[in-house]
Scaffold this motif. Structure first.
Motif, PDB file in Angstrom:
ATOM      1  N   ARG A   1      51.069  48.327  47.821  1.00 17.13           N
ATOM      2  CA  ARG A   1      50.315  47.147  47.424  1.00 17.13           C
ATOM      3  C   ARG A   1      49.403  47.602  46.185  1.00 17.13           C
ATOM      4  O   ARG A   1      48.774  48.644  46.370  1.00 17.13           O
ATOM      5  CB  ARG A   1      49.531  46.266  48.354  1.00 17.13           C
ATOM      6  N   ALA A   2      48.880  46.693  45.510  1.00 15.51           N
ATOM      7  CA  ALA A   2      48.130  47.013  44.325  1.00 15.51           C
ATOM      8  C   ALA A   2      47.207  45.747  44.005  1.00 15.51           C
ATOM      9  O   ALA A   2      47.559  44.334  44.289  1.00 15.51           O
ATOM     10  CB  ALA A   2      48.741  47.440  43.134  1.00 15.51           C
TER      11      ALA A   2
ATOM     12  N   ALA B   1      46.506  44.410  47.513  1.00 13.15           N
ATOM     13  CA  ALA B   1      45.984  45.501  48.214  1.00 13.15           C
ATOM     14  C   ALA B   1      44.466  45.130  48.699  1.00 13.15           C
ATOM     15  O   ALA B   1      44.197  45.406  49.808  1.00 13.15           O
ATOM     16  CB  ALA B   1      45.652  46.842  47.268  1.00 13.15           C
TER      17      ALA B   1
ATOM     18  N   MET C   1      42.846  51.870  46.366  1.00 12.09           N
ATOM     19  CA  MET C   1      43.279  50.566  46.482  1.00 12.09           C
ATOM     20  C   MET C   1      42.846  49.742  45.157  1.00 12.09           C
ATOM     21  O   MET C   1      43.485  48.921  44.771  1.00 12.09           O
ATOM     22  CB  MET C   1      42.581  49.935  47.740  1.00 12.09           C
TER      23      MET C   1
ATOM     24  N   ARG D   1      42.659  51.040  42.353  1.00 16.75           N
ATOM     25  CA  ARG D   1      43.347  51.655  40.905  1.00 16.75           C
ATOM     26  C   ARG D   1      43.747  50.361  39.890  1.00 16.75           C
ATOM     27  O   ARG D   1      43.396  50.727  38.786  1.00 16.75           O
ATOM     28  CB  ARG D   1      44.455  52.487  41.312  1.00 16.75           C
ATOM     29  N   ALA D   2      44.375  49.355  40.722  1.00 15.59           N
ATOM     30  CA  ALA D   2      45.102  48.389  39.522  1.00 15.59           C
ATOM     31  C   ALA D   2      44.019  47.679  38.655  1.00 15.59           C
ATOM     32  O   ALA D   2      44.135  47.183  37.778  1.00 15.59           O
ATOM     33  CB  ALA D   2      45.603  47.501  40.425  1.00 15.59           C
TER      34      ALA D   2
END
Lengths: 197, 197
Positions: free
Chosen positions: A76-77, A81, A128, A130-131
């Motif tokens: 997930r992102a 996430a 988690m 990052r996006a």
DNA sequence: GTAAATTCCTAATATACCTAGGCAGGGTGG
DNA sequence: CCACCCTGCCTAGGTATATTAGGAATTTAC
């Protein structure tokens, strides 16, 4: 007479269960010994002291916690996430209050080095996020805010701190929405970062 | 022999000081008696039990904490109030860790009724947020998020939980900026509430 | 099947919580 | 002014927990 068949692992596991029942701060050698039907002194073959026992419980609990967290955020992102992380976090903390409290215990660098669970828990939040595209030092700041908000939430909820009628679960969801907005509009180090009101 | 001149108030005050030194969870009748140079049993004329002592410390600490908080937010609104509140909060928690922990102790409704400090601490956050124009139930949700974030922050900071090199104070300021943005763009119950990225 | 290792025990010490009952010192009524 | 009594502080003692030392019994290893 028949032996209880104790091992360090079994003792620590039982201590973790005990912690979930009576609170991490209330685990005692005596209570644990009673639970096994042995004398207090017998446990000292398996753990060095109460402090040692607590530390081992912390390592065990961190492993369990990290397992849930990692399973939740795998694949997930972004907001997805964040939501998955938050739900796994809250669920574990409410279901295993003793283990959860154990993971928040202060541990020495040596113990940290031997606790994959703790390391995993440290690494999960930045991964988690990052996006959201945050660069350092904003990423560190954001991680700290999230850790604080989550920890504060479950601690207060667990200690019956939200006395209002509004369902805690709903507030938690709204809080997540708000944090998502904060992350998407993160006030980076250069600008004032006020979004539309 | 010369009497120590104990009173319930003096005992509780000393217990609060002791809590700031060794931690709220570590205050003991014995340590307190040693500090006064009297026997353990002597303290039982002034407090009923350790539990009673803890509760009294909680009431005292809440009064002190509320005093600082109220002084900080008096005459301020919006972001200004948020910042003042946050700084007063963090400062008290770091300067008086034992007293701060005491204010977080779970207390019974009867005690709450007799503790103006606790009631004041409950009323302060919604009052502080007034200028953000949030209506219920959003206000409750926002207050919960703030309480969580602040509490989580100081707990983690006090237990040396932020091991990074980034100064905690700076992260705290950034976190406040982010919370301010979240408050100004609060996802109200009806809309999805995504602000610009 | 015996030797080694380990599990669990008894015994003992230290500290903390708490109760019961006693002495003495400072304020109060006569 | 002094006897009295309230109460602050004490001694004594019972409980629980943490911990160590050393011994007995049981399991394991060869």
């Amino acid at each position: 007479m028949a032996r209880a068949g104790l091992t360090a692992d079994r003792v620590v596991e039982a201590a973790a269960d005990l912690a979930d029942e009576v609170g991490f701060g209330n685990i005692t050698i005596s209570a644990l010994a009673r639970r096994f039907g042995v004398k207090d002194a017998s446990l000292y073959s398996h753990v060095k002291s109460v402090q040692d026992l607590r530390t081992r419980v912390a390592v065990l609990a961190a492993r369990d916690f990290a397992e849930r967290i990692n399973a939740a955020i795998a694949g997930r992102a972004g907001r997805d996430a964040l939501t998955a992380f938050a739900h796994a976090y809250r669920e574990f903390a409410l279901k295993h209050p003793g283990r959860y409290a154990a993971t928040q215990m202060e541990i020495s660098p040596e113990v940290l080095a031997r606790s994959p669970g703790h390391r995993s828990l440290i690494e999960a939040p930045p991964a988690m996020l990052r996006a959201y595209g945050l660069a350092e030092p904003d990423l560190t700041d954001a991680v700290r805010l999230l850790r604080s908000a989550f920890h504060g939430y479950v601690v207060i909820e667990a200690s019956a701190g939200f006395r209002h009628s509004r369902p805690v679960r709903t507030s938690w969801e709204r809080g997540l929405d708000a944090l998502h907005i904060a992350l998407e509009n993160w006030p980076s180090s250069s600008r004032e970062g006020i979004a539309r009101g």
